[in-house]
Design an enzyme around this catalytic site. Structure first.
Site, PDB file in Angstrom:
ATOM      1  N   GLU A  17      -9.073   3.051  -9.354  1.00 53.44           N
ATOM      2  CA  GLU A  17      -8.803   1.949  -8.601  1.00 53.44           C
ATOM      3  C   GLU A  17      -9.600   0.649  -9.196  1.00 53.44           C
ATOM      4  OE1 GLU A  17      -6.414   1.113  -6.238  1.00 53.44           O
ATOM      5  OE2 GLU A  17      -7.362  -0.877  -6.583  1.00 53.44           O
TER       6      GLU A  17
ATOM      7  N   THR B  71      -1.107  -0.815  -7.596  1.00 52.32           N
ATOM      8  CA  THR B  71      -1.550   0.745  -7.824  1.00 52.32           C
ATOM      9  C   THR B  71      -0.081   1.447  -8.302  1.00 52.32           C
ATOM     10  OG1 THR B  71      -3.167   0.692  -6.684  1.00 52.32           O
ATOM     11  CG2 THR B  71      -2.365   2.870  -7.433  1.00 52.32           C
TER      12      THR B  71
ATOM     13  N   HIS C 132     -11.903  -0.674  -4.349  1.00 54.75           N
ATOM     14  CA  HIS C 132     -10.745  -1.656  -3.922  1.00 54.75           C
ATOM     15  C   HIS C 132     -11.126  -2.775  -3.245  1.00 54.75           C
ATOM     16  CE1 HIS C 132      -6.949  -3.100  -2.256  1.00 54.75           C
ATOM     17  NE2 HIS C 132      -6.204  -2.105  -3.106  1.00 54.75           N
TER      18      HIS C 132
ATOM     19  N   ASP D 200      -6.239   1.395 -12.910  1.00 54.75           N
ATOM     20  CA  ASP D 200      -4.826   1.012 -12.496  1.00 54.75           C
ATOM     21  C   ASP D 200      -4.441  -0.518 -12.643  1.00 54.75           C
ATOM     22  OD1 ASP D 200      -6.193   0.204 -10.583  1.00 54.75           O
ATOM     23  OD2 ASP D 200      -5.170   1.190  -9.063  1.00 54.75           O
ATOM     24  N   HIS D 201      -5.536  -1.519 -12.569  1.00 53.55           N
ATOM     25  CA  HIS D 201      -5.068  -2.761 -12.942  1.00 53.55           C
ATOM     26  C   HIS D 201      -6.329  -3.615 -12.652  1.00 53.55           C
ATOM     27  CE1 HIS D 201      -5.573  -2.705  -8.397  1.00 53.55           C
ATOM     28  NE2 HIS D 201      -4.729  -1.790  -8.414  1.00 53.55           N
TER      29      HIS D 201
HETATM   30  C1  GP9 Z   1      -2.838   2.311  -1.771  1.00 51.39           C
HETATM   31  C2  GP9 Z   1      -3.883   2.194  -2.945  1.00 51.39           C
HETATM   32  C3  GP9 Z   1      -4.212   0.910  -3.575  1.00 51.39           C
HETATM   33  O1  GP9 Z   1      -2.483   3.397  -1.533  1.00 51.39           O
HETATM   34  O2  GP9 Z   1      -3.250   2.972  -4.162  1.00 51.39           O
HETATM   35  O3  GP9 Z   1      -3.366   0.194  -3.720  1.00 51.39           O
HETATM   36  P1  GP9 Z   1      -3.405  -1.293  -4.256  1.00 51.39           P
HETATM   37  O4  GP9 Z   1      -3.590  -2.329  -3.563  1.00 51.39           O
HETATM   38  O5  GP9 Z   1      -4.415  -1.055  -5.453  1.00 51.39           O
HETATM   39  O6  GP9 Z   1      -2.079  -1.501  -5.023  1.00 51.39           O
HETATM   40 MN    MN Z   2      -5.068  -0.198  -7.080  1.00 50.58          MN
END
Ligand code: GP9
Ligand code: MN
Length: 631
Positions: free
Chosen positions: A252, A294, A409, A468-469
């Site tokens: 994340e 994500t 996150h 992921d980003h």
């Molecule tokens: C939510 C998690 C985070 O299930 O994958 O999502 P994001 O906000 O990073 O897209």
């Molecule tokens: Mn994410």
């Protein structure tokens, strides 16, 4: 007593029905409420919807008003009730497509006793009262409204609805654009507005699909043949992971700038830094996500397609036909599973994972989540990996398993007793906090590696970790400038989209840091090649990261791109090596010009493929997925 009631029936119905709906949301559906604002929105939205519907009565004759209000209350209650029965079975809300999936209703029928409870009758109490009032008070609570009266009532109803939508948008920016989660939608704008939203989104998707035909596929197939599948995959890596377990870790919000970097002299990611020394590490690997964050990264990685420009593709096109890695590898004896301790409907994952061909989704309900083991969005990463191992051990081998972490996150807040590095000191709390949760995730991944080793799974697996980003948006650039001790130009904004990609092959000693450019779109062909699965007839937009014969650019959703020599962003052409703006003599073409159109046309082709659901027409050849490369 009835004589004393003087309020108009539409208002009484709005209040009763609104209150009932609130009680159902709050105490019967299991909706998570994290703050007072959410609590307030949850309280407001039932009244907003109820007012909008019941106040339509003022446009009707008194007699019709009564009939309308009674049946609106009854139908509204039935809609809530059917959703509740569905929710009790699936912990999710009804979607338009789910209405057409009769197997769902079969499931409902077989467990009717668990879904319908005796006390549910109380959920119709408001309807009973409304019917009684309409009957017993004759025409006293309904009247013919004048024009100004009608306008006043509608103005009131619309203001409450607008207040609701504005607050929802503040609480969850881009709620309608991105969809996020059915639970979020229901919490923020209510069940009825959610249904309207769902019907609109699904109808739009269906219409695009119906209007699309096979001929649209030709241009895409030609483009892919000419520019992508004609590229040579790496023969050196072909089959290196054949029959091994593939473990993905979607890290994340992990950006490359923390790798091999420090905070107050302390390494931020000591474990990953060590691991990189023993892995293939791509240091110029870019994230290519858009609104779906994500879920977009998952979409890109599994399909080698681009995310959509105006929506989260997981949400709007979750039921398309795809040809994703989990489906392809099924024919090669692989079992596939996703591990992610969040609500299964978040990003519409429960639906999309089926379309991608996943065999199993270990979502939040598979984990023991308590207040103590929660950080931020949910189960902390250490517990997440700990609790996942038993499932991983139990699934058939070889497996393809994806772990999606959560602790790092936004807003990256963590109890200070769990933080093993300092906070940063700048004007951005987001950046200040970030280092601590990144470190926490690093430690969690380290723990996971240990567990893989002690469970004996490690040796038979390859492990791929990618960010992921971004976690730190451009909004925090001032603080970033301070941390990185440099000015941040548009070029740097692009360079900050680099996320780590680590390919770890236990037992391999050919490990190196690779500086070639690449993006998430390249992972599918790379991994399939490593698994020894040839993919010639597939439609993908990425090329094998280990090959030297690669597509010449990494495209971003807005048309910006990175090539070997240039970074093109905000209409400016930069030299990739130096970050200097390219000087273009008068009358000459920018060296960034030639690739610009290629990037845009590739994005459009990928979009067309998704909007038209064109995979349904594609011929994957005789050996759809079973081909293996000739030695
Ligand atoms: C939510 C998690 C985070 O299930 O994958 O999502 P994001 O906000 O990073 O897209
Ligand atoms: Mn994410």
């Amino acid at each position: 007593m009835l004589q004393r009631i003087k309020w108009p029936l539409f208002l009484i119905a709005s209040l009763l029905f609104g209150l009932k709906t609130y009680i159902v949301y709050r105490f019967i559906f299991d909706l998570s409420i994290e703050n007072t604002m959410q609590e307030f929105i949850l309280f407001l939205n039932p009244f907003a919807s109820a007012l909008i519907v019941f106040s339509l009565a003022v446009f009707m004759k008194p007699k019709t008003q009564k009939t309308f209000i009674k049946y609106a209350a009854l139908i509204g209650s039935l809609i809530i009730y059917v959703n509740l029965a569905y929710y009790r079975n699936f912990t999710d809300f009804i979607t338009l497509p789910s209405l057409f999936q009769f197997k769902n209703f079969g499931d409902l029928g077989s467990s009717a006793s668990a879904l319908v409870k005796f006390w549910d009758i109380f959920l119709f109490l408001d309807v009973i009262i409304i019917f009684l009032l309409a009957w017993k008070t004759k025409d006293r609570l309904v009247k013919q409204y004048k024009r100004t009266g009608k306008l006043q009532v509608m103005a009131l109803a619309c203001s409450v609805l607008i207040a609701n939508i504005v607050l929802a948008e503040i609480e969850r920016p881009n709620l309608f654009l991105r969809g996020f989660d059915r639970e979020y939608l229901v919490k923020n704008v209510g069940l009825f507005n959610y249904h309207i939203y769902d019907v609109v989104i699904n109808s739009k998707t269906k219409v695009q699909r119906v209007l699309a035909d096979e001929s649209e596929l030709e241009g895409i197939e030609e483009h892919v043949k000419a520019n992508i599948s004609s590229k040579e995959a790496s023969s050196e890596m072909f089959g290196i992971a054949k029959d091994k377990n593939v473990i993905y870790i979607s890290a994340e919000s992990l950006q490359s700038f923390v790798i091999n970097n420090t905070i107050n002299g302390e390494e931020i990611t000591p474990f990953l830094n060590d691991l990189i020394g023993d892995s293939y590490y791509f240091e110029n690997f870019y994230q290519q996500t858009n609104l779906g964050k994500t879920s977009d990264s998952e979409f890109i990685v599994e399909n080698s397609l681009y995310p959509l420009p105006n929506s989260s593709v997981f949400f709007t096109h979750g039921q398309n036909e795809y040809h994703a890695v989990p489906e392809i590898i099924k024919d090669h004896g692989y079992y596939s599973a996703v591990f992610h301790s969040n609500n299964k409907s978040f990003w519409n994952r429960d639906v999309m994972y089926e379309s991608l061909g996943y065999d199993q989704f270990y979502s939040e309900s598979f984990y023991n989540v308590t207040e103590e083991n929660t950080i931020g969005w949910g189960l902390n990463d250490k517990e997440f990996f700990d609790q996942s191992i038993k499932y991983l051990e139990s699934i058939p081998k070889p497996f393809y398993a994806k772990f999606i972490t959560l602790t790092n996150h936004h807003p990256f807040e963590i109890d200070q007793s769990l933080a093993n590095v300092d906070k940063y000191d700048s004007n951005s709390n987001t950046l200040n906090n970030y280092f601590q949760t990144v470190r926490y995730m690093d430690e969690a991944i380290e723990g996971f590696f240990e567990e893989l080793k002690s469970s004996g799974l490690y040796e038979d697996s390859i492990i791929i970790i990618y960010g992921d980003h971004y976690g730190i948006s451009e909004y925090h650039n001032k603080a970033m400038e301070k941390y990185l001790d440099q000015e941040i130009t548009p070029y740097d904004n692009i360079q900050l989209q680099r996320v780590p990609l680590i390919v770890h092959i236990p037992g391999s000693d050919d490990d190196r840091t690779i500086d070639k450019i690449g993006g998430q779109i390249d992972l599918k062909p790379t991994v399939l090649n490593m698994m020894g699965i040839e993919n010639d007839e597939d439609l993908v937009f990425g090329t094998d990261l280990f090959s030297d014969d690669r597509k010449p650019f990494v495209a971003f959703r807005n048309g910006d791109y990175v090539s070997d020599d240039y970074v093109y962003t905000e209409g400016i052409c930069y030299e990739r090596e130096t970050g200097n703006e390219v000087e273009i003599p008068d009358g000459e073409e920018s060296p960034c010009e030639p690739l610009k159109d290629d990037v845009l046309s590739e994005l459009t082709l990928s979009d067309d493929l998704i909007y038209g659901d064109l995979f349904r027409f594609h011929d994957f050849g005789e050996n759809k997925t079973t081909g293996t490369k000739e030695e």
